[in-house]
Design a protein around this motif. Structure first.
Motif, PDB file in Angstrom:
ATOM      1  N   ALA A   1       0.877 -15.309  62.826  1.00 61.57           N
ATOM      2  CA  ALA A   1      -0.196 -14.978  61.888  1.00 61.57           C
ATOM      3  C   ALA A   1       0.439 -14.467  60.602  1.00 61.57           C
ATOM      4  CB  ALA A   1      -1.125 -13.925  62.474  1.00 61.57           C
ATOM      5  N   ALA A   2      -0.272 -14.635  59.470  1.00 63.37           N
ATOM      6  CA  ALA A   2       0.307 -14.241  58.186  1.00 63.37           C
ATOM      7  C   ALA A   2      -0.782 -13.872  57.193  1.00 63.37           C
ATOM      8  CB  ALA A   2       1.171 -15.368  57.613  1.00 63.37           C
ATOM      9  N   VAL A   3      -0.413 -13.030  56.244  1.00 65.12           N
ATOM     10  CA  VAL A   3      -1.267 -12.646  55.116  1.00 65.12           C
ATOM     11  C   VAL A   3      -0.442 -12.826  53.848  1.00 65.12           C
ATOM     12  CG1 VAL A   3      -2.361 -10.707  53.919  1.00 65.12           C
ATOM     13  CG2 VAL A   3      -2.774 -11.056  56.353  1.00 65.12           C
ATOM     14  N   GLY A   4      -1.042 -13.422  52.817  1.00 63.25           N
ATOM     15  CA  GLY A   4      -0.372 -13.612  51.533  1.00 63.25           C
ATOM     16  C   GLY A   4      -1.186 -13.000  50.409  1.00 63.25           C
ATOM     17  N   VAL A   5      -0.509 -12.329  49.486  1.00 62.94           N
ATOM     18  CA  VAL A   5      -1.157 -11.684  48.345  1.00 62.94           C
ATOM     19  C   VAL A   5      -0.480 -12.173  47.069  1.00 62.94           C
ATOM     20  CG1 VAL A   5      -1.599  -9.481  47.193  1.00 62.94           C
ATOM     21  CG2 VAL A   5      -1.825  -9.657  49.664  1.00 62.94           C
ATOM     22  N   PRO A   6      -1.258 -12.598  46.059  1.00 60.83           N
ATOM     23  CA  PRO A   6      -0.633 -13.109  44.836  1.00 60.83           C
ATOM     24  C   PRO A   6       0.111 -12.025  44.065  1.00 60.83           C
ATOM     25  CG  PRO A   6      -3.011 -12.887  44.539  1.00 60.83           C
ATOM     26  CD  PRO A   6      -2.726 -12.640  45.991  1.00 60.83           C
TER      27      PRO A   6
ATOM     28  N   GLU B   1       0.079 -11.057  67.116  1.00 56.56           N
ATOM     29  CA  GLU B   1      -1.356 -10.888  66.935  1.00 56.56           C
ATOM     30  C   GLU B   1      -1.679 -10.842  65.447  1.00 56.56           C
ATOM     31  OE1 GLU B   1      -1.240  -6.037  67.491  1.00 56.56           O
ATOM     32  OE2 GLU B   1      -1.892  -7.319  69.146  1.00 56.56           O
ATOM     33  N   PRO B   2      -2.946 -11.035  65.091  1.00 56.12           N
ATOM     34  CA  PRO B   2      -3.327 -10.979  63.677  1.00 56.12           C
ATOM     35  C   PRO B   2      -2.985  -9.626  63.060  1.00 56.12           C
ATOM     36  CG  PRO B   2      -5.096 -11.932  64.993  1.00 56.12           C
ATOM     37  CD  PRO B   2      -4.088 -11.407  65.964  1.00 56.12           C
ATOM     38  N   LEU B   3      -2.673  -9.657  61.772  1.00 53.77           N
ATOM     39  CA  LEU B   3      -2.392  -8.419  61.062  1.00 53.77           C
ATOM     40  C   LEU B   3      -3.687  -7.623  60.880  1.00 53.77           C
ATOM     41  CD1 LEU B   3      -0.020 -10.273  58.759  1.00 53.77           C
ATOM     42  CD2 LEU B   3       0.666  -8.133  59.834  1.00 53.77           C
ATOM     43  N   PRO B   4      -3.602  -6.290  60.852  1.00 52.93           N
ATOM     44  CA  PRO B   4      -4.819  -5.465  60.807  1.00 52.93           C
ATOM     45  C   PRO B   4      -5.653  -5.728  59.570  1.00 52.93           C
ATOM     46  CG  PRO B   4      -2.865  -4.144  61.301  1.00 52.93           C
ATOM     47  CD  PRO B   4      -2.382  -5.491  60.901  1.00 52.93           C
ATOM     48  N   ALA B   5      -6.955  -5.460  59.689  1.00 48.44           N
ATOM     49  CA  ALA B   5      -7.830  -5.499  58.523  1.00 48.44           C
ATOM     50  C   ALA B   5      -7.325  -4.474  57.514  1.00 48.44           C
ATOM     51  CB  ALA B   5      -9.262  -5.187  58.938  1.00 48.44           C
ATOM     52  N   GLY B   6      -7.402  -4.807  56.252  1.00 48.99           N
ATOM     53  CA  GLY B   6      -6.906  -3.910  55.219  1.00 48.99           C
ATOM     54  C   GLY B   6      -5.483  -4.185  54.815  1.00 48.99           C
ATOM     55  N   THR B   7      -4.808  -5.119  55.499  1.00 46.92           N
ATOM     56  CA  THR B   7      -3.419  -5.444  55.142  1.00 46.92           C
ATOM     57  C   THR B   7      -3.343  -5.945  53.703  1.00 46.92           C
ATOM     58  OG1 THR B   7      -2.803  -5.961  57.421  1.00 46.92           O
ATOM     59  CG2 THR B   7      -1.461  -6.936  55.697  1.00 46.92           C
ATOM     60  N   GLU B   8      -4.321  -6.767  53.308  1.00 45.63           N
ATOM     61  CA  GLU B   8      -4.312  -7.322  51.962  1.00 45.63           C
ATOM     62  C   GLU B   8      -4.329  -6.215  50.904  1.00 45.63           C
ATOM     63  OE1 GLU B   8      -6.415 -10.410  54.567  1.00 45.63           O
ATOM     64  OE2 GLU B   8      -6.167  -8.245  54.450  1.00 45.63           O
ATOM     65  N   ALA B   9      -5.225  -5.223  51.094  1.00 46.73           N
ATOM     66  CA  ALA B   9      -5.350  -4.145  50.112  1.00 46.73           C
ATOM     67  C   ALA B   9      -4.075  -3.308  50.046  1.00 46.73           C
ATOM     68  CB  ALA B   9      -6.550  -3.271  50.451  1.00 46.73           C
ATOM     69  N   ARG B  10      -3.493  -3.013  51.197  1.00 43.93           N
ATOM     70  CA  ARG B  10      -2.283  -2.191  51.210  1.00 43.93           C
ATOM     71  C   ARG B  10      -1.107  -2.954  50.591  1.00 43.93           C
ATOM     72  NH1 ARG B  10      -1.306   0.409  56.974  1.00 43.93           N
ATOM     73  NH2 ARG B  10      -0.135   1.915  55.731  1.00 43.93           N
ATOM     74  N   LEU B  11      -1.070  -4.254  50.839  1.00 41.76           N
ATOM     75  CA  LEU B  11       0.014  -5.061  50.288  1.00 41.76           C
ATOM     76  C   LEU B  11      -0.095  -5.178  48.769  1.00 41.76           C
ATOM     77  CD1 LEU B  11       2.437  -6.587  51.412  1.00 41.76           C
ATOM     78  CD2 LEU B  11       1.015  -8.628  51.595  1.00 41.76           C
ATOM     79  N   ALA B  12      -1.334  -5.139  48.257  1.00 50.44           N
ATOM     80  CA  ALA B  12      -1.543  -5.282  46.815  1.00 50.44           C
ATOM     81  C   ALA B  12      -0.848  -4.180  46.026  1.00 50.44           C
ATOM     82  CB  ALA B  12      -3.032  -5.302  46.495  1.00 50.44           C
ATOM     83  N   GLY B  13      -0.773  -2.960  46.604  1.00 53.12           N
ATOM     84  CA  GLY B  13      -0.078  -1.875  45.914  1.00 53.12           C
ATOM     85  C   GLY B  13       1.380  -2.199  45.666  1.00 53.12           C
TER      86      GLY B  13
END
Length: 561
Positions: free
Chosen positions: A293-298, A316-328
């Protein structure tokens, strides 16, 4: 005789309150959730006269995971056991209804969990949901092997224990969130410190990638820079094992269904919770590396899509909120990139200015040598020839012409010195080492010269090094009252290093009017660094580093082309 039931009831209440107090003491003492779960399960099992007691947590994959287990007989579900939901059994009924459930005869139970319960000899059970902050977290179950049902008030009594368990879970989650917030802020501060001190972009992006991967408990993290032709280049990566799906500087073609391509196409965050359905070279490499599983942020730099930050998980899938935390983290990366690009543009501009000035010096030197100097030489030669043809008796005229011819010769020598100062021909024709030897020969202060350079260097580097040494020796002669100086020049690791020292009076600094300011500007225009040590009375030392490559580079892999 009527007192006995009341006394028995009071004893039962006292026992129950004592059990609840023991658990509440653990909760109030911020005991680990696992300790609270174990205590709740054992206390409830003992108090309610059960043969088995179990606490399980519902997981996103459709299973219930046992977090605590107690048995009066020794046979129980081991902690960590995953129980598939489905059929008619205590775990599944509570999951489906979010309400307490009772099974009075396990002969009617079904599903994998029901079948296992019968193997343990269980006959009846009562199960109560564990609700944490309005959400169904798990289930608490008590069971026995007797044929009669559990008492009618079992649900109510069991609820008191589940509420304590829910409080312990909520407290632990709050502590975990607070700890996670503190860890996140610490990680962001570490990266921000690198950005603030203008660390090289490659160092910043490597730190961003590692900090984000560790903080988010990911198995893999990487930073990619988008290039033309639907490609990307890996600029940083990190993994929990130390291995990398793509080594730094790897160029990969985009396409198919994967988070890097989705971000490239949409400019927005992307998530894929099951990469088994992904496609394209990026997804194939991820699967080979074991990423599920993966999450990508521009990464957006000054309004344009520069690249993507990706974190991946194996299991397993990354937790909800990963995108927001990664954006920082991507925002800090974007700041570092923007700063580096601005610095690179400034350095390139300064380099162009210096290069233009050096080219002007060379043109003037050639014009003086090929034009003015040659004309003066011709005039001097003509005057000498005319002097030799003077008739006898013209001694006064001959002496005047001789003085004039000598003046022309002196002027030619002065002009040659000026032309050499503008741009020495020996530097252009023969390189840095011969030019420095000629410079030292003409100087007024004795100099020990050691040049460890093989072959020719890039012309801008040779020019910068020559004028750095020339200006340093001029400063030494004019201001230092030095009796000797030393110059060491060496090339290593793609950098030309100059070490210039004298035994003068020291005290040199970058104050207005100091020749050091011009030196610093010239060195930094080539993307180099200049360090000065000049304590009063102890001489002056200059250490200079000049990169042999392009001074405008960002320190990152170039854009794919």
């Amino acid at each position: 005789m009527a007192v006995l039931p009341a006394r028995a009831g009071n004893d039962r209440i006292a026992e129950e309150q004592a059990a609840l107090r023991r658990v509440a003491t653990l909760v109030a003492g911020a005991a680990a959730p696992e300790a609270v779960f174990a205590a709740v399960t054992e206390e409830a099992g003992h108090l309610l006269g059960a043969h088995h007691a179990t606490m399980s947590r519902y997981d996103p994959d459709g299973t219930a995971r046992v977090v605590a287990s107690w048995s009066a007989t020794g046979a129980a579900f081991p902690v960590g056991t995953r129980l598939p939901l489905g059929g008619r059994n205590a775990h599944t009924l509570v999951f489906q209804t979010r309400q307490p459930a009772r099974i009075s005869d396990y002969a009617e139970a079904s599903g994998p969990t029901g079948n296992t319960a019968r193997e343990f000899g269980l006959r009846a059970s009562v199960s109560v949901p564990v609700i944490v902050e309005c959400g169904l977290w798990g289930v608490m179950i008590v069971e026995h092997t007797r044929e009669e049902p559990l008492p009618p008030d079992t649900e109510a009594r069991l609820t008191g224990f589940t509420e304590l368990a829910a409080t312990a879970i909520a407290n632990a989650q709050a502590r975990e969130e607070l700890r996670g917030f503190a860890e996140e802020q610490a990680a962001l501060r570490r990266v921000a410190t690198l950005v603030a001190r203008a660390a090289p972009p490659a160092e910043v992006l490597t730190a961003v990638t590692e900090e984000a991967g560790r903080l988010l408990h990911a198995d893999y993290a990487s930073m990619h820079r988008y290039g033309p032709g639907a490609t990307m280049t890996v600029v940083a990566n990190w993994s929990s094992t130390g291995a990398a799906a793509f080594p730094v500087a790897t160029r990969v073609r985009l396409g198919g269904r994967n988070v890097s391509t989705l971000v490239f196409q949409t400019g927005r965050t992307a998530r894929i919770d099951d990469l088994s359905g992904g496609s394209g070279p990026v997804a194939e490499a991820g699967r080979e590396f074991g990423i599920g599983a993966a999450v990508g942020v521009p990464v957006n730099v000054e309004g344009r899509l520069w690249g993507v930050m990706v974190v991946g998980s194996r299991t397993e899938p990354l937790p909800a909120g990963t995108e927001a935390r990664l954006a920082g983290f991507t925002e800090l990366a974007a700041t570092a990139i923007a700063n580096a690009e601005a610095q690179a543009a400034l350095t390139a501009s300064r380099a162009r200015i210096v290069a233009t000035a050096d080219a002007t010096r060379r043109r003037i030197e050639r014009d003086l040598h090929d034009g003015t100097q040659q004309r003066l030489i011709s005039l001097a030669l003509g005057l000498r020839a005319a002097q030799r043809r003077l008739p006898a008796g013209q001694e006064d005229v001959a002496a005047q012409w001789s003085r004039t011819a000598q003046g022309l010769t002196d002027a030619i020598e002065e002009l040659r010195e000026i032309a050499c100062g503008l741009h020495p021909a020996v530097l252009e024709k023969h390189g840095l080492a011969p030019a420095l030897r000629e410079l030292v020969r003409r100087g007024s202060v004795p100099v020990k010269l050691d040049v460890q350079v093989s072959g020719r260097l890039p012309e801008p580097v040779e020019t910068a090094a020559y004028y750095t040494v020339s200006e340093a020796l001029t400063n030494t002669a004019k201001h230092a009252d030095a009796t000797t100086a030393a110059i060491e020049v060496a090339e290593s690791g793609g950098v030309l290093r100059l070490h210039i020292s004298d035994d003068g009076r020291g005290g040199a600094d970058f104050s207005d009017g100091s020749g050091l300011v011009g030196l610093k500007d010239r060195v930094e225009a080539r993307g180099g660094h200049l360090q000065v040590r000049s304590p009063p009375g102890a001489g002056t030392t200059l250490d200079v580093e000049l990169p042999l490559g392009n001074p405008g580079q960002l320190g990152l892999p170039a854009r794919s082309s």
